[in-house]
Design an enzyme around this catalytic site. Structure first.
Site, short mmCIF file in Angstrom:
data_model
loop_
_atom_site.label_atom_id
_atom_site.label_comp_id
_atom_site.label_asym_id
_atom_site.label_seq_id
_atom_site.Cartn_x
_atom_site.Cartn_y
_atom_site.Cartn_z
CE1 TYR A 1 52.55 25.01 -24.30
CE2 TYR A 1 53.52 26.86 -25.45
CZ TYR A 1 53.46 25.51 -25.22
OH TYR A 1 54.29 24.67 -25.91
CE LYS B 1 45.27 10.10 -22.16
NZ LYS B 1 45.86 8.92 -22.83
CG ASP C 1 47.36 7.51 -25.45
OD1 ASP C 1 46.36 7.85 -26.12
OD2 ASP C 1 47.28 6.73 -24.47
CG ASP D 1 55.08 22.47 -28.36
OD1 ASP D 1 55.68 22.95 -29.33
OD2 ASP D 1 55.62 22.25 -27.26
CG ASP E 1 59.12 19.69 -32.14
OD1 ASP E 1 58.54 20.69 -32.61
OD2 ASP E 1 60.23 19.75 -31.56
C1 IPM Z 1 56.75 26.09 -31.00
C2 IPM Z 1 57.76 26.32 -29.90
C3 IPM Z 1 57.18 27.31 -28.89
C4 IPM Z 1 55.94 26.69 -28.30
C5 IPM Z 1 58.15 27.76 -27.79
C6 IPM Z 1 59.42 28.35 -28.36
C7 IPM Z 1 57.49 28.75 -26.85
O1 IPM Z 1 58.12 25.12 -29.32
O2 IPM Z 1 56.35 27.08 -31.65
O3 IPM Z 1 56.39 24.95 -31.23
O4 IPM Z 1 56.03 25.89 -27.35
O5 IPM Z 1 54.85 27.05 -28.76
MG MG Z 2 57.34 23.41 -30.34
#
Ligand code: IPM
Ligand code: MG
Length: 354
Positions: A131, A181, A213, A237, A241
């Site tokens: 990032y 990785k 993976d 990240d 999710d």
């Molecule tokens: C998270 C979100 C953020 C990230 C975005 C909104 C910048 O997806 O906190 O997981 O990628 O860190």
């Molecule tokens: Mg996220």
């Protein structure tokens, strides 16, 4: 729907204050698409200043489809200022717990016996990696367009986040999974080397390495294997999710972003936010799930204020309300009572108040 769910978090903290006799002082700062459209800045200086002057920050999600068109030349800075805010506040340790409330097993998308009892924590590095790495560029060359991102980590950045993993594991089931990785990314080679070095300071914690993976697959096939998971920013990240599917909904996933290494009884500056996005389709309709925010305020009480009983009262309040069958739309199962954002917040606040 950041403002809507955050209001419920404030409501619940108010209830904690009344029950346990604390006075919380709230100051509001703006971030995201709304303030960008009014002022040209997604993260005004004033907001950073308010955060710096506070003991902890409760954040609502940012983002708007109005600014998410590919190739758009002008718009808010990356992540609507959120990733800069994390960086400026030194919040390198992102802690994302995944807990399955047993009352939600009726609405899981997975096999209930596979997710029942899942209790793991993803520790995501938050201020380094791809990032932020330089160069980061979109280039127009005579041979066509070309884009570059850079994943870079210093040994110190890796060491401190790996320590967070070990510290949390030490206070739990003493198992740490480091996700990388290895042999493909140089940053992963270094990551693994440092993880092994740090592990000598934690002989009581069992360290395993898992490739990103393969870990993504194991996380769904056998999530009960995991206790604490530590990984770099982009893997974390994506995997967090994925992990929300275990918890039943993104709306159930809290997080803490800390400026230090949690240990026994220390108070860390931190920013607390649900891991979900701004869900523009749900905004303003009083249907978003405020539980991720409620659980984030519990993490705030625990990590920034060392108020353990108070934190537990919120988690128990959430558990109770779910057992009573109250649900927002995202976690509805057969026979449940559907409530809106504000009602869910009030129900939790009422259980906290006792
Ligand atoms: C998270 C979100 C953020 C990230 C975005 C909104 C910048 O997806 O906190 O997981 O990628 O860190
Ligand atoms: Mg996220």
């Amino acid at each position: 729907m950041g403002p809507e769910v955050t209001a419920e978090g404030v409501k619940i903290l108010g209830a904690v204050g009344r029950r346990f006799h604390h006075a919380f002082t709230f100051r509001e700062g703006q971030i995201g698409a709304g303030v960008f459209e009014r002022t040209g800045k997604a993260l005004p200086e004033e907001t950073i200043e308010i955060c710096r002057l506070s003991d902890a920050v409760l954040l609502g999600a940012v983002g708007s489809p109005r600014w998410e068109k590919p190739g758009l030349g002008v718009g808010p800075e990356r992540g609507y200022g959120l990733i800069r805010l994390r960086k400026e506040l030194g919040l390198f340790a992102n802690v994302r717990p995944v807990r399955v409330f047993s009352s939600l097993l009726d609405s899981t998308n997975l096999k209930p016996d596979m997710v029942e009892g899942v209790d793991l924590v993803i520790v995501r590095e938050l201020t380094g990696g791809i990032y932020f790495g330089q160069p980061k560029q979109l280039l127009r060359t005579p041979w066509g367009r070309r884009a570059i991102d850079t994943m870079a980590y210093s040994e110190e950045e890796i060491r401190r986040i790996v320590r967070v993993g070990f510290e949390l594991a030490r206070g739990r089931r003493k198992r740490l999974t480091s996700v990388d990785k290895f042999q493909i990314l140089r940053t992963s080679d270094l990551w693994r080397e440092i993880a092994v070095e740090v592990s000598s300071e934690y002989p009581d914690v069992e360290l395993e390495h898992s490739l990103a993976d393969s870990f993504a697959m194991r996380l769904i096939l056998s999530p009960k294997e995991f206790d604490v998971v530590v990984t770099e920013s982009l893997f974390g990240d994506i995997l967090s999710d994925e992990a929300s599917v275990l918890a039943g909904s993104l709306g159930m996933m809290p997080s803490a972003s800390l400026a230090g290494i949690p240990g026994s009884g220390n108070k860390l500056f931190g920013l607390y936010e649900p891991i979900h996005g701004s869900a523009p389709g749900l905004a303003g309709l009083n249907i978003a799930n405020p539980i991720a925010t409620a659980l984030s305020t519990a993490m705030m009480l625990r990590y920034s204020f060392a108020l353990t009983d108070e934190a537990t009262s919120i988690e128990d309040g959430v558990d109770l309300v779910l057992r009573e069958g109250y649900r927002t739309g995202d976690i509805m199962g057969g026979g449940n009572k559907r409530v809106g954002t504000a009602e869910m917040g009030s129900l939790i606040a009422a259980r906290v108040a006792g």
